[in-house]
Design an enzyme around this catalytic site. Structure first.
Site, mmCIF file in Angstrom:
data_model
loop_
_atom_site.group_PDB
_atom_site.id
_atom_site.type_symbol
_atom_site.label_atom_id
_atom_site.label_comp_id
_atom_site.label_asym_id
_atom_site.label_seq_id
_atom_site.Cartn_x
_atom_site.Cartn_y
_atom_site.Cartn_z
ATOM 1 N N GLU A 1 0.736 -1.215 -0.442
ATOM 2 C CA GLU A 1 0.016 -0.215 0.013
ATOM 3 C C GLU A 1 0.909 1.201 0.069
ATOM 4 O O GLU A 1 1.416 1.505 0.849
ATOM 5 C CB GLU A 1 -0.847 -0.390 1.203
ATOM 6 C CG GLU A 1 -1.451 -1.057 1.186
ATOM 7 C CD GLU A 1 -2.838 -1.289 0.552
ATOM 8 O OE1 GLU A 1 -3.309 0.127 0.086
ATOM 9 O OE2 GLU A 1 -3.196 -2.526 0.627
ATOM 10 N N CYS B 1 -2.620 9.730 2.024
ATOM 11 C CA CYS B 1 -1.560 8.534 1.052
ATOM 12 C C CYS B 1 -2.827 8.871 0.132
ATOM 13 O O CYS B 1 -2.284 9.281 -0.978
ATOM 14 C CB CYS B 1 -1.742 7.626 1.332
ATOM 15 S SG CYS B 1 -3.374 7.014 1.497
HETATM 16 P P1 NAD Z 1 8.331 4.657 5.128
HETATM 17 O O1 NAD Z 1 7.913 3.914 3.596
HETATM 18 O O2 NAD Z 1 9.410 5.716 5.091
HETATM 19 O O3 NAD Z 1 8.138 4.168 6.322
HETATM 20 C C1 NAD Z 1 6.896 3.544 6.130
HETATM 21 C C2 NAD Z 1 7.494 1.898 7.408
HETATM 22 O O4 NAD Z 1 8.158 1.195 7.393
HETATM 23 C C3 NAD Z 1 7.789 2.479 8.591
HETATM 24 O O5 NAD Z 1 7.387 1.712 10.083
HETATM 25 C C4 NAD Z 1 9.077 2.413 8.759
HETATM 26 O O6 NAD Z 1 10.221 2.303 9.832
HETATM 27 C C5 NAD Z 1 9.525 1.380 7.237
HETATM 28 N N1 NAD Z 1 10.816 1.180 7.262
HETATM 29 C C6 NAD Z 1 11.293 2.045 7.037
HETATM 30 N N2 NAD Z 1 12.352 1.295 6.311
HETATM 31 C C7 NAD Z 1 12.069 0.407 5.642
HETATM 32 C C8 NAD Z 1 13.129 -1.103 5.083
HETATM 33 N N3 NAD Z 1 13.892 -0.613 4.097
HETATM 34 N N4 NAD Z 1 12.630 -2.251 5.014
HETATM 35 C C9 NAD Z 1 11.450 -2.463 5.593
HETATM 36 N N5 NAD Z 1 10.542 -1.765 6.537
HETATM 37 C C10 NAD Z 1 11.379 0.175 6.281
HETATM 38 O O7 NAD Z 1 6.566 5.803 5.306
HETATM 39 P P2 NAD Z 1 6.077 6.605 6.169
HETATM 40 O O8 NAD Z 1 7.510 8.452 5.800
HETATM 41 O O9 NAD Z 1 5.985 5.866 7.196
HETATM 42 O O10 NAD Z 1 4.425 7.254 5.320
HETATM 43 C C11 NAD Z 1 4.575 8.329 4.476
HETATM 44 C C12 NAD Z 1 4.004 6.964 3.266
HETATM 45 O O11 NAD Z 1 3.345 6.099 3.169
HETATM 46 C C13 NAD Z 1 3.763 7.961 1.792
HETATM 47 O O12 NAD Z 1 4.585 7.869 0.115
HETATM 48 C C14 NAD Z 1 2.108 7.944 1.456
HETATM 49 O O13 NAD Z 1 1.516 8.008 0.471
HETATM 50 C C15 NAD Z 1 2.298 6.055 2.085
HETATM 51 N N6 NAD Z 1 1.359 5.803 2.724
HETATM 52 C C16 NAD Z 1 0.703 4.888 2.181
HETATM 53 C C17 NAD Z 1 -1.294 4.265 1.812
HETATM 54 C C18 NAD Z 1 -1.629 3.645 1.434
HETATM 55 O O14 NAD Z 1 -3.076 2.988 1.618
HETATM 56 N N7 NAD Z 1 -1.828 3.188 0.075
HETATM 57 C C19 NAD Z 1 -2.045 4.901 3.814
HETATM 58 C C20 NAD Z 1 -1.095 5.660 4.743
HETATM 59 C C21 NAD Z 1 0.398 6.185 4.328
#
Ligand code: NAD
Length: 477
Positions: A223, A257
């Site tokens: 997502e 998002c």
């Molecule tokens: P992010 O990708 O930076 O982090 C998300 C999660 O991934 C966190 O728990 C983080 O600790 C973990 N993470 C970080 N590096 C990782 C790695 N190398 N391997 C595995 N996990 C890792 O995202 P964010 O800044 O927390 O959230 C914002 C993003 O999420 C935006 O792009 C937004 O559009 C998206 N988002 C999508 C939806 C949806 O339903 N499609 C919903 C909410 C947010």
């Protein structure tokens, strides 16, 4: 728990995470949650969320500096409780094996599809709706009969600690476990051999997650994010579009998002739209700094990123308009005023990456085809918001743009619907959840064919008979 002081989370290593997964899997293999267990779990979870309602509001508020309580109650608490209610209501019928028709040549055999839990599901959540984006996938996964490991975001430590405590109060640790930590823990977590992994976060990290899952062939639901356009068609009520886009952009300070990322508007109406947008913003936010309805940008890193993107646009000569009824300094956290960037070029950073904040590029277009071509020339959006009352044109638009989800003549509200599957496409993600689709995502829909005592399969035995050859000749001619 004091919402300002998160309890210390235990440290996790790849080895300790693997041990946790092994515990969850061993318990699942010993006893899979049956219908009664799943329903009890959903009831206990709903009761715990209701009991912790205020704590959830406080924790998210503290994590954001300020989070409008209405936004938390609506978009973190209510949607989660609604999902539980919906899943609980339909679970028995979803779990029932479904009859499946059998090809006429194989009758009188019977076919059915049975819905089996997959095993242990991993869930990784982001910070923007830190509660619902961890708990709704949990609801769908336990409804399907799985055990679950969750890694919430490190950027909302109070909410993550609360999620850990709440899950520990509802589930024994061998059925649901929450592990906290940053990118390093996320990387080790997503490399575990889960039976399914649901990741919500950025497209960049989504790529890493898919790579980490690949060696185990762990199926992934991603997502992700991206740039979600709003397209205002000629003749659409500009004031109404401005109102609906303002709501979508200002909710959670644009940190959604599916927030409208940028607007395409007929060139001749661009300036009128911008005036109406600021009128809608002023109505919603007469002040910024002391306004309890204005959510802060989560942390200095994010507000710094947004300021840099504004500077980048300014250096490129982009005209910028801001809503600054005050300097925002009275806020307990980071404030970026609602800002419109007028016709930024494609090279500007605001047009290169997902904005995820209260900045709104507004671009004028000359023809509808030009606007569609602009959208089609970029990554497939997570959400798409056409504002149009011309049926024929709207149908053409809907048949042309492939997006994760669409809401016609409004923004955001498609995300809260139980039976509209949630998920992106291409760079905005893969797979779906919410409602029945969530149950299916975390189940194996296992086809079962039951052969009848009397059947025609002897025709396939060697030596092949003349009858068989004549039948095949007839069917393939
Ligand atoms: P992010 O990708 O930076 O982090 C998300 C999660 O991934 C966190 O728990 C983080 O600790 C973990 N993470 C970080 N590096 C990782 C790695 N190398 N391997 C595995 N996990 C890792 O995202 P964010 O800044 O927390 O959230 C914002 C993003 O999420 C935006 O792009 C937004 O559009 C998206 N988002 C999508 C939806 C949806 O339903 N499609 C919903 C909410 C947010």
């Amino acid at each position: 728990m004091d919402s300002r002081e998160p309890a210390q989370a235990p440290a996790h290593t790849p080895a300790s995470l693997a041990t946790t997964l092994a515990t969850l899997r061993a318990a699942w293999l010993k006893r899979r949650p049956d219908f009664a267990q799943r329903r009890t779990d959903l009831d206990h979870l709903a009761a715990a969320i209701k009991a912790k309602r205020e704590a959830i509001v406080e924790a998210i508020n503290a994590d954001f500096g300020r989070r409008a309580s209405v936004e938390t109650l609506a978009a973190d608490v209510m949607v989660t409780l609604e999902e539980i209610k919906h899943v609980r209501k339909h679970l028995r019928s979803w779990m029932k094996p479904k009859r499946a028709p059998i090809n006429v040549l194989f009758l009188p055999a019977r076919g059915e599809i049975r819905y089996l839990p997959l095993g242990v599901v991993g869930i990784v959540a982001p910070w923007n709706y830190p509660f619902q984006l961890a708990i709704i996938p949990l609801v769908d996964a336990i409804a399907a009969g799985n055990h679950v490991m969750i890694k919430p975001s490190e950027f909302t430590p109070r909410t993550s600690a609360l999620i850990r405590e709440l899950c520990a109060a509802v589930f024994p640790p061998e059925r649901v476990t929450v592990v906290e930590g940053g990118a390093d823990v996320g990387a080790a977590f997503t490399a575990l051999p889960f039976d399914h992994l649901l990741f919500t976060g950025s497209t960049a990290v989504g790529r890493k997650v898919m790579a980490a899952a690949a060696p185990n062939l762990t199926p992934v639901t991603l997502e992700l994010g991206g740039k979600s356009p709003a397209l205002i068609a000629p003749g659409f009520d500009l004031a109404l579009a401005a109102e609906r886009i303002a709501t979508g952009k200002l909710f959670n300070a644009g940190q959604t998002c599916v927030a409208p990322d940028y607007v395409l508007v007929p060139e001749a109406q661009r300036d009128a739209f911008i005036d109406l947008f600021f009128a809608a913003v002023a109505k919603r936010l007469p002040t910024l700094g002391d306004n309890p309805d204005l959510t802060c940008v989560i942390n200095p890193r994010q507000s710094q990123r947004l300021r840099e993107w504004l500077d980048d646009a300014k250096q490129r000569g982009v005209a910028i308009r801001q809503h600054t009824p005050d300097d925002g300094k009275a806020a307990p956290g980071e404030i970026i005023p609602p800002t419109v960037l007028i016709d930024p070029p494609d090279e500007a950073r605001v047009m290169q990456e997902e904005i995820f904040g209260p900045l709104l590029p507004v671009k004028g277009y000359r023809t509808h085809d030009e606007a569609l071509a602009y959208i089609l020339g970029r990554d497939r959006p997570l959400a798409f918001y056409p504002f149009d009352r011309d049926r024929a044109r709207l149908e053409r638009t809907l048949d042309t743009v492939v997006a994760g989800s669409v809401c016609v003549n409004d923004t955001l509200i498609q995300f809260g619907q139980h039976e509209l599957p949630i998920g992106g496409v291409g760079a905005s993600g893969m797979g779906h959840y919410h409602g029945h689709q969530g149950f299916l995502t975390f189940s194996k829909a296992m086809p079962v064919m039951r052969q009848a005592r009397l059947n025609g399969m002897f025709l396939f035995d060697q030596p092949y008979s003349g009858l068989m050859k004549r039948v095949l000749d007839f069917l393939t001619r």
